[in-house]
Design a protein around this motif. Structure first.
Motif, PDB file in Angstrom:
ATOM      1  N   THR A 180       0.843  -1.186   0.000  1.00 20.49           N
ATOM      2  CA  THR A 180       0.000   0.000   0.000  1.00 20.49           C
ATOM      3  C   THR A 180       0.884   1.243   0.000  1.00 20.49           C
ATOM      4  O   THR A 180       2.084   1.149   0.238  1.00 20.49           O
ATOM      5  N   ASN A 181       0.271   2.383  -0.265  1.00 19.69           N
ATOM      6  CA  ASN A 181       0.999   3.638  -0.126  1.00 19.69           C
ATOM      7  C   ASN A 181       0.314   4.540   0.888  1.00 19.69           C
ATOM      8  O   ASN A 181       0.616   5.709   0.998  1.00 19.69           O
ATOM      9  N   LYS A 182      -0.605   3.981   1.647  1.00 12.87           N
ATOM     10  CA  LYS A 182      -1.388   4.737   2.624  1.00 12.87           C
ATOM     11  C   LYS A 182      -0.768   4.639   4.016  1.00 12.87           C
ATOM     12  O   LYS A 182       0.070   3.794   4.283  1.00 12.87           O
ATOM     13  N   THR A 183      -1.242   5.535   4.888  1.00 16.48           N
ATOM     14  CA  THR A 183      -0.852   5.483   6.294  1.00 16.48           C
ATOM     15  C   THR A 183      -2.058   5.009   7.095  1.00 16.48           C
ATOM     16  O   THR A 183      -3.148   4.858   6.559  1.00 16.48           O
ATOM     17  N   SER A 184      -1.863   4.819   8.380  1.00 21.16           N
ATOM     18  CA  SER A 184      -2.972   4.371   9.225  1.00 21.16           C
ATOM     19  C   SER A 184      -3.805   5.530   9.747  1.00 21.16           C
ATOM     20  O   SER A 184      -4.845   5.322  10.348  1.00 21.16           O
ATOM     21  N   ARG A 185      -3.347   6.739   9.508  1.00 22.89           N
ATOM     22  CA  ARG A 185      -4.074   7.894  10.022  1.00 22.89           C
ATOM     23  C   ARG A 185      -5.225   8.242   9.091  1.00 22.89           C
ATOM     24  O   ARG A 185      -5.196   7.931   7.907  1.00 22.89           O
ATOM     25  N   ASP A 186      -6.215   8.923   9.655  1.00 19.04           N
ATOM     26  CA  ASP A 186      -7.435   9.211   8.906  1.00 19.04           C
ATOM     27  C   ASP A 186      -7.256  10.267   7.828  1.00 19.04           C
ATOM     28  O   ASP A 186      -7.920  10.223   6.800  1.00 19.04           O
ATOM     29  N   THR A 187      -6.393  11.235   8.067  1.00 15.21           N
ATOM     30  CA  THR A 187      -6.301  12.365   7.139  1.00 15.21           C
ATOM     31  C   THR A 187      -4.852  12.774   6.899  1.00 15.21           C
ATOM     32  O   THR A 187      -3.967  12.501   7.714  1.00 15.21           O
ATOM     33  N   ALA A 188      -4.638  13.457   5.794  1.00 18.10           N
ATOM     34  CA  ALA A 188      -3.315  14.019   5.512  1.00 18.10           C
ATOM     35  C   ALA A 188      -2.973  15.079   6.556  1.00 18.10           C
ATOM     36  O   ALA A 188      -1.806  15.256   6.916  1.00 18.10           O
ATOM     37  N   TRP A 189      -3.979  15.790   7.051  1.00 16.77           N
ATOM     38  CA  TRP A 189      -3.791  16.797   8.104  1.00 16.77           C
ATOM     39  C   TRP A 189      -3.078  16.157   9.297  1.00 16.77           C
ATOM     40  O   TRP A 189      -2.083  16.678   9.794  1.00 16.77           O
ATOM     41  N   ASP A 190      -3.585  15.015   9.745  1.00 17.29           N
ATOM     42  CA  ASP A 190      -3.004  14.327  10.890  1.00 17.29           C
ATOM     43  C   ASP A 190      -1.612  13.796  10.550  1.00 17.29           C
ATOM     44  O   ASP A 190      -0.688  13.878  11.362  1.00 17.29           O
ATOM     45  N   ASP A 191      -1.424  13.257   9.350  1.00 17.31           N
ATOM     46  CA  ASP A 191      -0.107  12.778   8.927  1.00 17.31           C
ATOM     47  C   ASP A 191       0.927  13.888   8.969  1.00 17.31           C
ATOM     48  O   ASP A 191       2.014  13.718   9.517  1.00 17.31           O
ATOM     49  N   VAL A 192       0.609  15.010   8.382  1.00 18.45           N
ATOM     50  CA  VAL A 192       1.571  16.102   8.271  1.00 18.45           C
ATOM     51  C   VAL A 192       1.956  16.639   9.639  1.00 18.45           C
ATOM     52  O   VAL A 192       3.138  16.808   9.947  1.00 18.45           O
ATOM     53  N   PHE A 193       0.966  16.881  10.497  1.00 14.90           N
ATOM     54  CA  PHE A 193       1.293  17.450  11.804  1.00 14.90           C
ATOM     55  C   PHE A 193       1.959  16.433  12.728  1.00 14.90           C
ATOM     56  O   PHE A 193       2.725  16.811  13.610  1.00 14.90           O
ATOM     57  N   THR A 194       1.707  15.146  12.526  1.00 12.20           N
ATOM     58  CA  THR A 194       2.351  14.128  13.346  1.00 12.20           C
ATOM     59  C   THR A 194       3.788  13.893  12.910  1.00 12.20           C
ATOM     60  O   THR A 194       4.680  13.721  13.738  1.00 12.20           O
ATOM     61  N   ASN A 195       4.031  13.904  11.618  1.00 13.79           N
ATOM     62  CA  ASN A 195       5.347  13.548  11.092  1.00 13.79           C
ATOM     63  C   ASN A 195       6.282  14.734  10.862  1.00 13.79           C
ATOM     64  O   ASN A 195       7.453  14.538  10.585  1.00 13.79           O
ATOM     65  N   THR A 196       5.778  15.953  10.938  1.00 15.83           N
ATOM     66  CA  THR A 196       6.568  17.114  10.576  1.00 15.83           C
ATOM     67  C   THR A 196       6.861  17.961  11.802  1.00 15.83           C
ATOM     68  O   THR A 196       5.958  18.538  12.386  1.00 15.83           O
ATOM     69  N   ASP A 197       8.123  18.024  12.180  1.00 14.21           N
ATOM     70  CA  ASP A 197       8.560  18.862  13.302  1.00 14.21           C
ATOM     71  C   ASP A 197       9.249  20.094  12.742  1.00 14.21           C
ATOM     72  O   ASP A 197      10.456  20.082  12.498  1.00 14.21           O
ATOM     73  N   ARG A 198       8.451  21.137  12.514  1.00 14.20           N
ATOM     74  CA  ARG A 198       9.008  22.365  11.961  1.00 14.20           C
ATOM     75  C   ARG A 198       8.067  23.522  12.212  1.00 14.20           C
ATOM     76  O   ARG A 198       6.897  23.321  12.514  1.00 14.20           O
ATOM     77  N   TYR A 199       8.600  24.711  12.095  1.00 14.82           N
ATOM     78  CA  TYR A 199       7.787  25.906  12.255  1.00 14.82           C
ATOM     79  C   TYR A 199       6.832  26.030  11.077  1.00 14.82           C
ATOM     80  O   TYR A 199       7.109  25.527   9.984  1.00 14.82           O
ATOM     81  N   ILE A 200       5.713  26.698  11.343  1.00 13.57           N
ATOM     82  CA  ILE A 200       4.716  26.891  10.296  1.00 13.57           C
ATOM     83  C   ILE A 200       4.352  28.372  10.195  1.00 13.57           C
ATOM     84  O   ILE A 200       4.569  29.139  11.130  1.00 13.57           O
TER      85      ILE A 200
END
Length: 177
Positions: free
Chosen positions: A85-105
């Motif tokens: 698969t190319n999917k993650t277990s999280r429900d949304t891209a929103w959750d993926d990005v904020f969980t996996n990305t440690d940076r200023y916004i």
């Protein structure tokens, strides 16, 4: 529906805890109820400290391990590596990005203002869409930061046009060339 899922999860974890303890240690039930021929019930608690300790340990640590496994998306990482698969277990891209990305916004607001800072807290769903920006600063038209002198700002999704994830110093390289 959420309560049904919760009950289902409890039953699964209880069963897995039983399997783990039974596999590690042949044991007797921790509590037993016996009915005699004259309809008298007797309740017996096990004095097997090892069985009780293993049951408590597996009841606490199994959900922690599974939760960490799911939170860090480890099972789906393996499936992505295997090209299942190319999917993650999280429900949304929103959750993926904020969980996996440690940076200023930088949050671009619908009114044209920009707010930059560290995304300390965020909703798991973009439908809720709240961002708590730690040590925020407004960004003016000349890209200068105007400190707010506040601990943080809670931004509602209804005010957000889009969120920009800033490059870290080691990603910028030599941009002047």
């Amino acid at each position: 529906m959420n309560n049904v899922k919760l009950i289902f999860d409890v039953l699964i974890y209880s069963f897995l805890s039983f399997v783990i303890v039974d596999w590690l240690y042949s044991w007797e039930p921790i509590f037993s109820i016996n009915k005699s021929v004259d309809n008298v019930y007797t309740y017996t608690a096990s004095s097997d400290v090892k069985a009780i300790a293993l049951t408590l340990i597996s009841s606490v640590f199994l959900p922690i391990v599974v939760g960490a496994f799911l939170h860090h998306d480890l099972h789906m990482r393996v499936l992505r590596f295997l090209k299942v698969t190319n999917k993650t277990s999280r429900d949304t891209a929103w959750d993926d990005v904020f969980t996996n990305t440690d940076r200023y916004i930088t949050v671009h607001l619908k009114n044209g203002n920009r707010l930059t800072g560290w995304p300390m807290y965020y909703s798991n769903s973009p439908d809720e869409g709240f961002l708590y920006i730690y040590e925020p600063a407004w960004v003016d038209d000349d890209n200068q930061y105007l400190e707010t002198n506040s601990h943080g700002v809670l931004v509602n999704k209804d005010e957000i046009e889009f969120v920009e994830f800033l490059k870290q110093d080691d990603e910028r390289g030599n941009e002047s060339e």
